[in-house]
Design a protein around this motif. Structure first.
Motif, PDB file in Angstrom:
ATOM      1  N   MET A 137      -4.680 -11.582  59.406  1.00 15.06           N
ATOM      2  CA  MET A 137      -3.422 -12.016  59.978  1.00 15.06           C
ATOM      3  C   MET A 137      -3.729 -12.736  61.286  1.00 15.06           C
ATOM      4  SD  MET A 137      -0.432  -9.540  61.349  1.00 15.06           S
ATOM      5  CE  MET A 137       1.095  -9.885  60.588  1.00 15.06           C
ATOM      6  N   ASN A 138      -3.482 -14.007  61.362  1.00 18.86           N
ATOM      7  CA  ASN A 138      -3.841 -14.758  62.546  1.00 18.86           C
ATOM      8  C   ASN A 138      -2.746 -14.764  63.605  1.00 18.86           C
ATOM      9  OD1 ASN A 138      -2.485 -16.194  60.624  1.00 18.86           O
ATOM     10  ND2 ASN A 138      -3.549 -18.103  60.928  1.00 18.86           N
ATOM     11  N   LEU A 139      -1.614 -14.150  63.360  1.00 14.94           N
ATOM     12  CA  LEU A 139      -0.555 -14.059  64.345  1.00 14.94           C
ATOM     13  C   LEU A 139      -0.466 -12.656  64.936  1.00 14.94           C
ATOM     14  CD1 LEU A 139       2.237 -16.096  62.502  1.00 14.94           C
ATOM     15  CD2 LEU A 139       0.693 -16.880  64.295  1.00 14.94           C
ATOM     16  N   MET A 140      -1.514 -11.873  64.769  1.00 13.51           N
ATOM     17  CA  MET A 140      -1.512 -10.509  65.261  1.00 13.51           C
ATOM     18  C   MET A 140      -1.350 -10.520  66.784  1.00 13.51           C
ATOM     19  SD  MET A 140      -4.294  -7.438  64.672  1.00 13.51           S
ATOM     20  CE  MET A 140      -4.652  -7.984  63.037  1.00 13.51           C
ATOM     21  N   LYS A 141      -0.570  -9.567  67.277  1.00  9.62           N
ATOM     22  CA  LYS A 141      -0.360  -9.430  68.705  1.00  9.62           C
ATOM     23  C   LYS A 141      -0.657  -7.998  69.118  1.00  9.62           C
ATOM     24  CE  LYS A 141       2.993 -13.083  69.221  1.00  9.62           C
ATOM     25  NZ  LYS A 141       4.314 -13.486  69.602  1.00  9.62           N
ATOM     26  N   LYS A 142      -0.960  -7.840  70.388  1.00 16.07           N
ATOM     27  CA  LYS A 142      -1.242  -6.523  70.944  1.00 16.07           C
ATOM     28  C   LYS A 142      -0.023  -5.627  70.783  1.00 16.07           C
ATOM     29  CE  LYS A 142      -2.606  -4.383  75.328  1.00 16.07           C
ATOM     30  NZ  LYS A 142      -3.266  -3.290  74.723  1.00 16.07           N
ATOM     31  N   LEU A 143      -0.279  -4.408  70.363  1.00  9.45           N
ATOM     32  CA  LEU A 143       0.802  -3.446  70.205  1.00  9.45           C
ATOM     33  C   LEU A 143       1.087  -2.736  71.523  1.00  9.45           C
ATOM     34  CD1 LEU A 143      -0.194  -1.710  66.857  1.00  9.45           C
ATOM     35  CD2 LEU A 143       1.733  -3.244  67.236  1.00  9.45           C
ATOM     36  N   PRO A 144       2.365  -2.504  71.815  1.00  8.07           N
ATOM     37  CA  PRO A 144       2.688  -1.635  72.951  1.00  8.07           C
ATOM     38  C   PRO A 144       2.126  -0.231  72.676  1.00  8.07           C
ATOM     39  CG  PRO A 144       4.636  -2.823  72.185  1.00  8.07           C
ATOM     40  CD  PRO A 144       3.554  -3.052  71.174  1.00  8.07           C
ATOM     41  N   ASP A 145       1.889   0.523  73.724  1.00  3.66           N
ATOM     42  CA  ASP A 145       1.258   1.838  73.584  1.00  3.66           C
ATOM     43  C   ASP A 145       1.979   2.754  72.599  1.00  3.66           C
ATOM     44  OD1 ASP A 145      -0.695   1.075  75.383  1.00  3.66           O
ATOM     45  OD2 ASP A 145       0.190   2.143  77.071  1.00  3.66           O
ATOM     46  N   ALA A 146       3.293   2.814  72.647  1.00  6.56           N
ATOM     47  CA  ALA A 146       4.047   3.708  71.755  1.00  6.56           C
ATOM     48  C   ALA A 146       3.845   3.323  70.291  1.00  6.56           C
ATOM     49  CB  ALA A 146       5.529   3.692  72.122  1.00  6.56           C
ATOM     50  N   GLU A 147       3.863   2.033  69.994  1.00  5.52           N
ATOM     51  CA  GLU A 147       3.665   1.590  68.613  1.00  5.52           C
ATOM     52  C   GLU A 147       2.223   1.841  68.171  1.00  5.52           C
ATOM     53  OE1 GLU A 147       5.277  -2.379  68.016  1.00  5.52           O
ATOM     54  OE2 GLU A 147       6.979  -1.847  69.287  1.00  5.52           O
ATOM     55  N   PHE A 148       1.276   1.698  69.081  1.00  8.56           N
ATOM     56  CA  PHE A 148      -0.116   1.992  68.755  1.00  8.56           C
ATOM     57  C   PHE A 148      -0.270   3.476  68.415  1.00  8.56           C
ATOM     58  CE2 PHE A 148      -4.568   2.945  70.107  1.00  8.56           C
ATOM     59  CZ  PHE A 148      -5.201   2.259  69.070  1.00  8.56           C
ATOM     60  N   GLU A 149       0.434   4.344  69.129  1.00  6.55           N
ATOM     61  CA  GLU A 149       0.385   5.782  68.826  1.00  6.55           C
ATOM     62  C   GLU A 149       0.897   6.049  67.415  1.00  6.55           C
ATOM     63  OE1 GLU A 149      -0.947   8.322  70.605  1.00  6.55           O
ATOM     64  OE2 GLU A 149      -1.631   6.800  72.020  1.00  6.55           O
ATOM     65  N   ILE A 150       1.953   5.360  67.017  1.00  6.22           N
ATOM     66  CA  ILE A 150       2.481   5.490  65.647  1.00  6.22           C
ATOM     67  C   ILE A 150       1.432   5.025  64.640  1.00  6.22           C
ATOM     68  CG2 ILE A 150       4.221   4.648  63.998  1.00  6.22           C
ATOM     69  CD1 ILE A 150       5.618   6.391  65.974  1.00  6.22           C
ATOM     70  N   MET A 151       0.818   3.883  64.908  1.00  8.65           N
ATOM     71  CA  MET A 151      -0.188   3.347  63.978  1.00  8.65           C
ATOM     72  C   MET A 151      -1.383   4.284  63.845  1.00  8.65           C
ATOM     73  SD  MET A 151       0.984   0.770  62.426  1.00  8.65           S
ATOM     74  CE  MET A 151      -0.522   0.348  61.546  1.00  8.65           C
ATOM     75  N   LYS A 152      -1.777   4.957  64.914  1.00  8.86           N
ATOM     76  CA  LYS A 152      -2.888   5.906  64.815  1.00  8.86           C
ATOM     77  C   LYS A 152      -2.554   7.027  63.832  1.00  8.86           C
ATOM     78  CE  LYS A 152      -3.776   6.864  69.190  1.00  8.86           C
ATOM     79  NZ  LYS A 152      -4.399   7.237  70.464  1.00  8.86           N
ATOM     80  N   VAL A 153      -1.307   7.474  63.825  1.00  6.76           N
ATOM     81  CA  VAL A 153      -0.880   8.492  62.860  1.00  6.76           C
ATOM     82  C   VAL A 153      -0.883   7.907  61.452  1.00  6.76           C
ATOM     83  CG1 VAL A 153       1.030   9.985  62.128  1.00  6.76           C
ATOM     84  CG2 VAL A 153       0.456   9.803  64.560  1.00  6.76           C
TER      85      VAL A 153
END
Length: 125
Positions: free
Chosen positions: A1-17
């Motif tokens: 995905m070439n339009l990937m953007k940095k995730l905010p911390d809260a969304e990154f926590e969700i993705m880790k789960v």
């Protein structure tokens, strides 16, 4: 995905789960594993997961009353994106700048330097 953007911390926590569990995942799973720790309400988790769907990180399916989610971006893909971005933005793609910053902030132990030297030798071969 070439339009990937940095995730905010809260969304990154969700993705880790999401990455830590076998798909599909539900908001209930996220609530169980993260909601209590973060003191998040169910609606907060639903909102964050919907944002992840909008950003293209998750795909959502409705099954009866429950909604299930599937990761569209692997953990490795995202970590590579973050690492590449960090390396370029903060170190101008300079390996020596990165190593110097790590050394200045952490003072390498002999074992760390031995591992780095071994890795460099392997990369040269």
């Amino acid at each position: 995905m070439n339009l990937m953007k940095k995730l905010p911390d809260a969304e990154f926590e969700i993705m880790k789960v999401v990455w830590a569990n076998k798909p599909p995942i539900t908001t209930g799973t996220v609530m169980e594993q993260l909601g209590k720790e973060k003191a998040w309400k169910a609606q907060t988790i639903i909102t964050l997961m919907n944002r992840l769907v909008e950003r293209g990180f998750l795909r959502s399916e409705k099954k009866g009353k429950e909604r299930t989610y599937f990761s569209l971006i692997s953990k490795d893909e995202y970590l590579k994106f973050e690492t590449d971005d960090f390396f370029q933005r903060f170190h101008g793609n300079s390996f020596s700048s990165l190593i110097a910053a790590l050394n200045d902030s952490r003072k390498f132990k002999k074992n760390d330097l031995d591992e780095l030297e071994k890795w460099l030798k392997e990369k040269r071969e």
